[in-house]
Design a protein around this motif. Sequence first.
Motif, PDB file in Angstrom:
ATOM      1  N   PRO A 109       0.833  -1.200   0.000  1.00 33.30           N
ATOM      2  CA  PRO A 109       0.000   0.000   0.000  1.00 33.30           C
ATOM      3  C   PRO A 109       0.871   1.255   0.000  1.00 33.30           C
ATOM      4  O   PRO A 109       1.845   1.345   0.759  1.00 33.30           O
ATOM      5  N   VAL A 110       0.527   2.194  -0.879  1.00 29.95           N
ATOM      6  CA  VAL A 110       1.290   3.445  -0.985  1.00 29.95           C
ATOM      7  C   VAL A 110       0.459   4.586  -0.414  1.00 29.95           C
ATOM      8  O   VAL A 110      -0.685   4.793  -0.814  1.00 29.95           O
ATOM      9  N   VAL A 111       1.038   5.298   0.533  1.00 30.89           N
ATOM     10  CA  VAL A 111       0.369   6.451   1.148  1.00 30.89           C
ATOM     11  C   VAL A 111       1.015   7.721   0.595  1.00 30.89           C
ATOM     12  O   VAL A 111       2.207   7.961   0.820  1.00 30.89           O
ATOM     13  N   GLY A 112       0.249   8.506  -0.140  1.00 33.64           N
ATOM     14  CA  GLY A 112       0.781   9.731  -0.748  1.00 33.64           C
ATOM     15  C   GLY A 112       0.837  10.874   0.260  1.00 33.64           C
ATOM     16  O   GLY A 112      -0.087  11.067   1.050  1.00 33.64           O
ATOM     17  N   LEU A 113       1.926  11.628   0.222  1.00 29.34           N
ATOM     18  CA  LEU A 113       2.109  12.769   1.124  1.00 29.34           C
ATOM     19  C   LEU A 113       2.541  13.973   0.289  1.00 29.34           C
ATOM     20  O   LEU A 113       3.488  13.881  -0.502  1.00 29.34           O
ATOM     21  N   GLU A 114       1.850  15.092   0.479  1.00 25.60           N
ATOM     22  CA  GLU A 114       2.080  16.283  -0.344  1.00 25.60           C
ATOM     23  C   GLU A 114       3.111  17.202   0.324  1.00 25.60           C
ATOM     24  O   GLU A 114       2.924  17.637   1.458  1.00 25.60           O
ATOM     25  N   ASP A 171      10.063  -0.019  12.141  1.00 25.39           N
ATOM     26  CA  ASP A 171       8.919  -0.483  11.354  1.00 25.39           C
ATOM     27  C   ASP A 171       7.595   0.132  11.778  1.00 25.39           C
ATOM     28  O   ASP A 171       6.558  -0.123  11.158  1.00 25.39           O
ATOM     29  N   THR A 172       7.614   0.914  12.847  1.00 29.53           N
ATOM     30  CA  THR A 172       6.333   1.422  13.350  1.00 29.53           C
ATOM     31  C   THR A 172       6.240   2.935  13.417  1.00 29.53           C
ATOM     32  O   THR A 172       5.146   3.477  13.548  1.00 29.53           O
ATOM     33  N   THR A 173       7.345   3.620  13.356  1.00 31.89           N
ATOM     34  CA  THR A 173       7.235   5.076  13.493  1.00 31.89           C
ATOM     35  C   THR A 173       8.317   5.814  12.713  1.00 31.89           C
ATOM     36  O   THR A 173       9.226   5.212  12.148  1.00 31.89           O
ATOM     37  N   VAL A 174       8.144   7.146  12.671  1.00 33.60           N
ATOM     38  CA  VAL A 174       9.001   7.992  11.830  1.00 33.60           C
ATOM     39  C   VAL A 174       9.412   9.235  12.620  1.00 33.60           C
ATOM     40  O   VAL A 174       8.865   9.520  13.686  1.00 33.60           O
ATOM     41  N   ALA A 175      10.359   9.981  12.049  1.00 30.13           N
ATOM     42  CA  ALA A 175      10.635  11.352  12.494  1.00 30.13           C
ATOM     43  C   ALA A 175      10.305  12.248  11.310  1.00 30.13           C
ATOM     44  O   ALA A 175      10.564  11.874  10.157  1.00 30.13           O
ATOM     45  N   TYR A 176       9.696  13.413  11.567  1.00 29.40           N
ATOM     46  CA  TYR A 176       9.375  14.300  10.446  1.00 29.40           C
ATOM     47  C   TYR A 176       9.284  15.747  10.897  1.00 29.40           C
ATOM     48  O   TYR A 176       9.194  16.037  12.101  1.00 29.40           O
ATOM     49  N   TYR A 177       9.330  16.633   9.862  1.00 27.73           N
ATOM     50  CA  TYR A 177       9.161  18.068  10.102  1.00 27.73           C
ATOM     51  C   TYR A 177       7.804  18.479   9.525  1.00 27.73           C
ATOM     52  O   TYR A 177       7.627  18.503   8.294  1.00 27.73           O
ATOM     53  N   PRO A 178       6.822  18.806  10.369  1.00 26.53           N
ATOM     54  CA  PRO A 178       5.456  19.047   9.888  1.00 26.53           C
ATOM     55  C   PRO A 178       5.351  20.176   8.859  1.00 26.53           C
ATOM     56  O   PRO A 178       4.532  20.109   7.939  1.00 26.53           O
ATOM     57  N   GLY A 179       6.176  21.222   8.991  1.00 25.91           N
ATOM     58  CA  GLY A 179       6.068  22.386   8.110  1.00 25.91           C
ATOM     59  C   GLY A 179       6.319  22.077   6.638  1.00 25.91           C
ATOM     60  O   GLY A 179       5.987  22.878   5.766  1.00 25.91           O
ATOM     61  N   ALA A 180       6.878  20.918   6.339  1.00 20.45           N
ATOM     62  CA  ALA A 180       7.157  20.560   4.942  1.00 20.45           C
ATOM     63  C   ALA A 180       5.920  20.018   4.225  1.00 20.45           C
ATOM     64  O   ALA A 180       5.926  19.894   3.003  1.00 20.45           O
ATOM     65  N   PHE A 181       4.857  19.702   5.003  1.00 23.82           N
ATOM     66  CA  PHE A 181       3.721  18.963   4.436  1.00 23.82           C
ATOM     67  C   PHE A 181       2.457  19.810   4.374  1.00 23.82           C
ATOM     68  O   PHE A 181       2.265  20.748   5.174  1.00 23.82           O
ATOM     69  N   SER A 182       1.572  19.443   3.445  1.00 23.84           N
ATOM     70  CA  SER A 182       0.247  20.078   3.370  1.00 23.84           C
ATOM     71  C   SER A 182      -0.521  19.742   4.644  1.00 23.84           C
ATOM     72  O   SER A 182      -0.183  18.776   5.346  1.00 23.84           O
ATOM     73  N   ASP A 183      -1.578  20.508   4.876  1.00 24.51           N
ATOM     74  CA  ASP A 183      -2.385  20.291   6.074  1.00 24.51           C
ATOM     75  C   ASP A 183      -2.923  18.847   6.124  1.00 24.51           C
ATOM     76  O   ASP A 183      -2.824  18.167   7.150  1.00 24.51           O
ATOM     77  N   GLY A 184      -3.458  18.389   4.994  1.00 27.42           N
ATOM     78  CA  GLY A 184      -4.032  17.036   4.951  1.00 27.42           C
ATOM     79  C   GLY A 184      -2.965  15.976   5.224  1.00 27.42           C
ATOM     80  O   GLY A 184      -3.209  15.004   5.943  1.00 27.42           O
ATOM     81  N   SER A 185      -1.787  16.169   4.649  1.00 29.11           N
ATOM     82  CA  SER A 185      -0.727  15.164   4.833  1.00 29.11           C
ATOM     83  C   SER A 185      -0.214  15.163   6.269  1.00 29.11           C
ATOM     84  O   SER A 185       0.127  14.119   6.824  1.00 29.11           O
TER      85      SER A 185
END
Length: 261
Positions: free
Chosen positions: A144-149, A167-181
């Motif tokens: 399954p592919v989850v698209g992120l904008e 396998d269960t979690t990530v690190a990310y910077y929220p400001g790089a993504f659209s509101d929905g993503s």
Amino acid sequence: MCAPVHFEVAYAINAWMTPGAVVDTALAVQQWETLRATYEGLGHEVELLDPVPGLPDMVFAANGAFVVDGVAVGARFAHPERAAEAPAHAAWLEAHGFGPVTPTVGTHEGEGDLTVVGDLVLAGTGFRTDRRAHAEIQERTGRPVVGLELVDPRFYHLDTALFPLDDTTVAYYPGAFSDGSRRVLERLYPDAVVASEADALVLGLNAVSDGRHVVLPVAATGLAEQLRERGFVPVPVDLSELLKGGGGPKCCTSELRPRPL
Ligand SMILES: CN(C)C(=N)NCCC[C@H](N)C(=O)O
């Protein structure tokens, strides 16, 4: 990995690149060798792709293909300057038993915009990767592919803004993504490590985790501390020369995920 012996900033295709920027190629090679030795020191096997003259971005080996479960999907670069890298990756992968390797119809730049977290493939779009490629990758991998904008040109590939910790979690910077993503990420990974803008701006999220050790840019000191608090072992590396091309440790690293036993 692919040694940066031909690395230079000859063109600008991302917000980090200034054409004609003075690059110390010998230093770039030395920093890259340290990254390679770091992986080997952690017990990871490193395979090498031969660098091709005239392809200065080839050091960013993560972008040439996407490999999961032993299936390799060839890249189709968004910019003509990098197009010739894809056949070099395909030839290597085919020679090493991953073939046949064909590009997608839509553009995608390998692990720049694609990563694996457990069963899911997370797939960036917005700057380099065409949404059509997401559907093709789902068809070709059966995952399954989850698209992120992505919405900020400084974070033009998913791997500038997010990396899997395990396998269960990530690190990310929220400001790089659209509101929905952002809402998708909050729903999927409520316990994610949320990075600061300061750490994202030194490409701190361009990191590689083996589930315990996290190889990340040395300047991402806040993120290193957050990881330590969560029980991970940060392994800082200095790739300052390659940052002039808009890349960090993850960009230099294509993960060859094998077929499950
Ligand atoms: C961390 N990132 C974004 C990568 N996965 N690759 C770096 C590619 C850099 C190259 N000059 C370009 O703009 O394509």
